[in-house]
Write a protein that holds these residues in place. Structure first.
Motif, short mmCIF file in Angstrom:
data_model
loop_
_atom_site.label_atom_id
_atom_site.label_comp_id
_atom_site.label_asym_id
_atom_site.label_seq_id
_atom_site.Cartn_x
_atom_site.Cartn_y
_atom_site.Cartn_z
N ASN A 26 -61.23 -59.20 -31.86
CA ASN A 26 -61.53 -58.07 -31.93
C ASN A 26 -60.63 -56.83 -32.39
O ASN A 26 -60.97 -56.42 -33.31
N GLY A 50 -68.53 -56.26 -32.82
CA GLY A 50 -69.08 -56.52 -31.45
C GLY A 50 -70.15 -57.32 -31.17
O GLY A 50 -70.28 -57.96 -30.50
N THR A 73 -68.81 -60.02 -28.58
CA THR A 73 -69.12 -60.19 -27.33
C THR A 73 -69.63 -61.20 -26.64
O THR A 73 -69.05 -61.90 -25.61
N SER A 74 -70.75 -61.59 -27.43
CA SER A 74 -71.46 -63.05 -26.73
C SER A 74 -70.49 -64.17 -27.09
O SER A 74 -70.35 -65.07 -26.07
N ARG A 99 -67.81 -64.00 -24.27
CA ARG A 99 -68.64 -64.38 -22.81
C ARG A 99 -69.01 -65.55 -22.61
O ARG A 99 -68.73 -66.28 -21.64
N GLN A 117 -64.21 -60.16 -19.52
CA GLN A 117 -65.24 -59.19 -19.94
C GLN A 117 -64.55 -57.58 -20.00
O GLN A 117 -64.79 -56.88 -21.16
N SER A 169 -62.36 -57.73 -23.25
CA SER A 169 -62.95 -57.81 -24.32
C SER A 169 -63.98 -56.42 -24.70
O SER A 169 -63.69 -56.11 -26.02
N ILE A 170 -64.64 -55.92 -23.71
CA ILE A 170 -65.16 -54.60 -24.05
C ILE A 170 -64.17 -53.49 -24.42
O ILE A 170 -64.39 -52.50 -25.34
N LEU A 182 -62.47 -53.85 -27.86
CA LEU A 182 -63.50 -53.29 -28.81
C LEU A 182 -63.61 -51.85 -28.99
O LEU A 182 -63.88 -51.36 -29.97
N LEU A 225 -71.31 -50.20 -27.45
CA LEU A 225 -70.86 -51.29 -26.37
C LEU A 225 -71.79 -51.47 -25.36
O LEU A 225 -72.09 -52.73 -24.91
N THR A 260 -73.59 -55.15 -24.73
CA THR A 260 -73.29 -56.15 -23.58
C THR A 260 -74.22 -55.81 -22.39
O THR A 260 -74.35 -56.65 -21.53
#
Length: 435
Positions: free
Chosen positions: A105, A127, A131-132, A135, A141, A144-145, A148, A391, A395
């Motif tokens: 990221n 993203g 993101t996928s 996950r 999570q 990750s979020i 980003l 985001l 997500t």
């Protein structure tokens, strides 16, 4: 007192027109016209002459031609597999770091920012892949979020930056030097974010589960090959600027041509991609440039009202130190970030704040980077934080969850703002080499 009344009147007009849902550029033009008519007592025919002259001059600035070209380049990348290659190239290279793929990221946004110039394009492009992927591998999570949300804002700071072009045009400073000034602070932000991820994952290794099969040496070498398109674009765009071969506008044109050639080389070229990317660039560019034109008229109005000069006298009378002034402006921009996007913040505030900053002895190049950092903070604050909404769309998480995940990175960005303020050489080192 006159300056406070004038500013209060204009602020009420801005709140009124924008609150009615009027487009930003229309609202700014209306604020300018009403203010000139009521506060300066200009007749409408004279206001028309002023508006025509200012709006034509501001819309014909050559430097603005870089904006649609950089946006077009980013749109083409977004629609091809160059962005997918970015993740595949970085993944094997970060496997040895605590946090592993979470660093894709940070590094992905840093590299993509160097060819995009847009925070929304950077966040959305990186993203949609990471993101996928994170996950599916049971990575945290929240981290990750949050990473980003923070790193996606680097699209504003690391050159080429559309916001820096806007600042350079309005402040009448060298855009090439602004680009150079953003490099070290941008790398500092990326470093601070990566260190935070490393510390979190050392304390709690479950945040970044180890893959069952580590990447082989061959996969690492192939990963370097996947980074080739991005590296070529960075070298061609930024290299042409700092080698003195091209201006930022000419480098933007070079970037578009090289991007198209890369899509042909990688067999992902299609006229549909080029046309769709061009239409996306036209829509975004028209929005940005129309706001700039309206902001030029607003700046002229503020000049007729003598607001900057009176504010300088008022602030000087308060006996604030330069860093006291800077702290007040930082809080001011954080509050503005709750309600406005980055471009609107610059065009609406710069005519007032730049004279104050110059009178306090700050370098305009340094202030440009400081302002971009404050706008990056705005990208992570609700209710108008663009990165947060991007985001949320990627997500499907509630906006409250997104905000909570982004908050540590908001604080880390505040730390970088403090470091840049205490050690301005972080910003000015590279531009001084160009002098």
């Amino acid at each position: 007192m006159d300056v406070l009344l004038s500013m209060g009147f204009m602020l009420l007009l801005i709140i009124l027109f924008l609150g009615l849902g009027i487009w930003v550029f229309s609202g700014l033009i209306l604020v300018s016209i009403v203010s000139l008519a009521v506060l300066v007592d200009f007749p409408m025919d004279r206001i028309g002459i002023i508006a025509k002259s200012i709006m034509w001059r501001s819309s014909s600035a050559w430097e603005l031609s870089a904006i649609p070209l950089f946006i077009w380049m980013g749109e083409i990348i977004f629609r091809t597999d160059i962005s997918d290659r970015l993740f595949r190239g970085l993944a094997p290279l970060v496997q040895w770091m605590p946090g592993r793929l979470l660093h894709t990221n940070i590094l992905g946004c840093t590299l993509f920012a160097a060819v995009s110039g847009s925070t929304s394009a950077t966040t959305a492009t990186v993203g949609k892949i990471t993101t996928s992927a994170l996950r599916e591998r049971n990575y945290s999570q929240s981290l990750s979020i949050g990473s980003l949300a923070g790193a996606g804002s680097l699209g504003l700071l690391i050159p080429p930056s559309i916001v820096m072009i806007i600042y350079g045009v309005m402040a009448e400073v060298s855009i090439a030097k602004l680009f150079a000034a953003g490099i070290l602070p941008g790398l500092l932000v990326a470093f601070v974010y990566s260190m935070y991820i490393i510390i979190r994952c050392v304390i709690n290794p479950s945040l970044a589960p180890r893959d069952a099969e580590p990447f082989s040496i061959k996969e690492c070498i192939n990963g370097l090959g996947n980074l080739f398109p991005i590296v070529v674009l960075i070298v061609m765009v930024l290299g042409s600027i700092y080698a003195g071969i091209a201006t930022p506008s000419e480098a933007a044109a070079v970037g578009v041509v090289v991007t198209i050639l890369l899509t042909v080389f990688m067999r992902s070229f299609s006229w549909k991609i080029i046309i769709d990317a061009a239409m996306g660039a036209i829509r975004t560019s028209c929005m940005v440039c129309s706001i700039l034109i309206a902001a030029a008229l607003l700046s002229t109005t503020i000049g007729y009202l003598h607001i900057p000069a009176q504010l300088v006298v008022l602030i000087e009378g308060m006996g604030l130190s330069p860093y006291g002034l800077l702290l007040i402006l930082a809080l001011f921009y954080v509050v503005l970030g709750f309600f406005l996007d980055g471009i609107s913040i610059i065009v609406m505030s710069l005519p007032i704040t730049l004279p104050l900053i110059l009178s306090a002895g700050f370098d305009p190049i340094w202030y440009g980077v400081f302002l971009v950092l404050m706008i990056e903070l705005a990208q992570m604050t609700p209710p108008v934080g663009f990165n947060l909404f991007i985001l949320q769309g990627l997500t499907g998480e509630p906006i409250g969850t997104i905000v909570k995940a982004a908050f540590p990175f908001f604080l880390l960005m505040c730390l970088v703002v403090l470091l840049v303020s205490l050690f301005p050489s972080i910003v000015l080192f590279l531009p001084q080499l160009m002098s």
